[in-house]
Design an enzyme around this catalytic site. Structure first.
Site, PDB file in Angstrom:
ATOM      1  CD  GLU A 198      -2.946  -0.943   0.080  1.00 27.82           C
ATOM      2  OE1 GLU A 198      -2.563  -1.273  -1.064  1.00 27.82           O
ATOM      3  OE2 GLU A 198      -4.081  -0.509   0.317  1.00 27.82           O
ATOM      4  CB  THR A 234      -5.214   5.662  -3.684  1.00 29.00           C
ATOM      5  OG1 THR A 234      -6.162   4.673  -4.089  1.00 29.00           O
ATOM      6  CG2 THR A 234      -5.335   5.855  -2.176  1.00 29.00           C
TER       7      THR A 234
END
Ligand code: HSE
Length: 311
Positions: free
Chosen positions: A130, A183
């Site tokens: 991530e 994101t």
């Protein structure tokens, strides 16, 4: 320990689940990513990528390679690993695509190790995926993809992830328009501070979400998805957001907002019939307002998370 080959499926997730920005996420049944891995006599990691969607740039998908390499560096198992990521999920979707790739990879590598770790101990590796993908660590996609269910990240320092009690009756309608929101970009528009009145409203909603999940109360969950922190600044990144939400509510949804950082959106329903009606209304509205095709996924919460589908 598995000495031959292994195939792992890791599911998509609804990060934030509305009001739980960076702290609550749920796993859904599909879509998801698949990793096939096996031991190799040649040391090191041998990574390959199979992409099924034209929209997936291969360079964004090697979070799987990154996390696998981190595990090999730490555990030095004395053999190499051949790892293939079958990238099924679109990137920049709001469905936890990078988390699914990372989770599938860490579960597969783990199963090949002489002394596999417990599931929960793999989270720290998945989170490095991530970090690579979005420049920051958030666990609300990786934790539910890895562990299943609804997961609460009570604390990041130290990492403390809590499985929330779930009465799994609610139907989650997830609509993925063929638009891309990275994101990293969606995080760059977030406010640095939150006014006290917004914070009070948000933590009331987070509490409502937790209670509603435990009760299987679609109405309570739906109204608790209200997000006064991230959604107001992120909605403008998703063409048609307000019209699509209006269409979902008009079709009977108990609540509707962004899935993760978008552009996917999710809505809350209490029956399959209602969920199908809501999905159709949302898809139609994305097509009309944003000229965007969209995929619909209807699911209860996936309580299993990442699954070894062949070994
Ligand atoms: N919690 C993350 C965010 C999820 O909203 O940025 C990203 O899918």
């Amino acid at each position: 320990m598995i000495s031959k080959g292994i195939t792992v499926f890791a599911p998509a997730t609804i990060g934030n689940a509305g009001s739980g920005f960076d702290v609550i996420g749920i796993a859904i049944d599909k879509p998801g990513d698949i990793v096939v891995a096996s031991r190799s006599k040649q040391p090191g990691l041998h990574f390959s990528l199979r992409v099924s969607s034209r929209e997936v740039p291969p360079d964004l998908s090697n979070v799987a390679a990154h996390v696998a390499q981190l595990m090999l560096d730490e555990f030095k198992p004395g053999f190499g690993i051949d790892l293939t990521l079958h990238k099924k999920m679109p990137v920049g979707s709001g469905l936890g695509s990078s988390a699914a790739s990372s989770v599938a990879a860490v579960v597969a590598v783990n199963a090949l190790l002489p002394k596999p770790l417990k599931r929960v101990d793999l989270l720290r590796f998945a989170l490095e995926g991530e970090r690579l993908a979005s420049g920051s660590i958030h666990a609300d996609n990786a934790a539910p993809s890895l562990l299943g269910g609804a997961q609460l990240v009570r604390s990041y320092t130290p990492l403390d992830v809590v499985a929330l009690p779930v009465r799994n009756t609610i139907l989650w309608v997830v609509i993925h328009p063929h638009l891309v929101v990275r994101t990293e970009d969606a995080r760059s528009v977030l406010p640095a501070t939150v006014p006290m009145q917004s914070a009070i409203r948000q933590w009331g909603n987070v509490g409502g979400l937790v209670a509603g999940l435990a009760r299987g109360d679609a109405s309570l969950v739906g109204r608790s998805t209200e997000d006064v922190v991230a959604e107001p600044v992120r909605a403008k990144l998703v063409s048609g957001f307000h019209e699509v939400r209006d269409a979902a509510l008009e079709a009977g949804a108990f609540g509707c907002t962004l899935s993760g950082s978008g552009p996917a959106m999710f809505a809350v329903a209490s029956s399959l019939q209602s969920a199908k009606k809501i999905a159709a209304a949302m898809k139609k509205t994305f097509a009309r307002v944003a000229n965007a095709k969209a995929d619909a996924f209807i699911s209860r919460i996936n309580m299993r998370g990442a699954t070894i589908i062949r070994s």
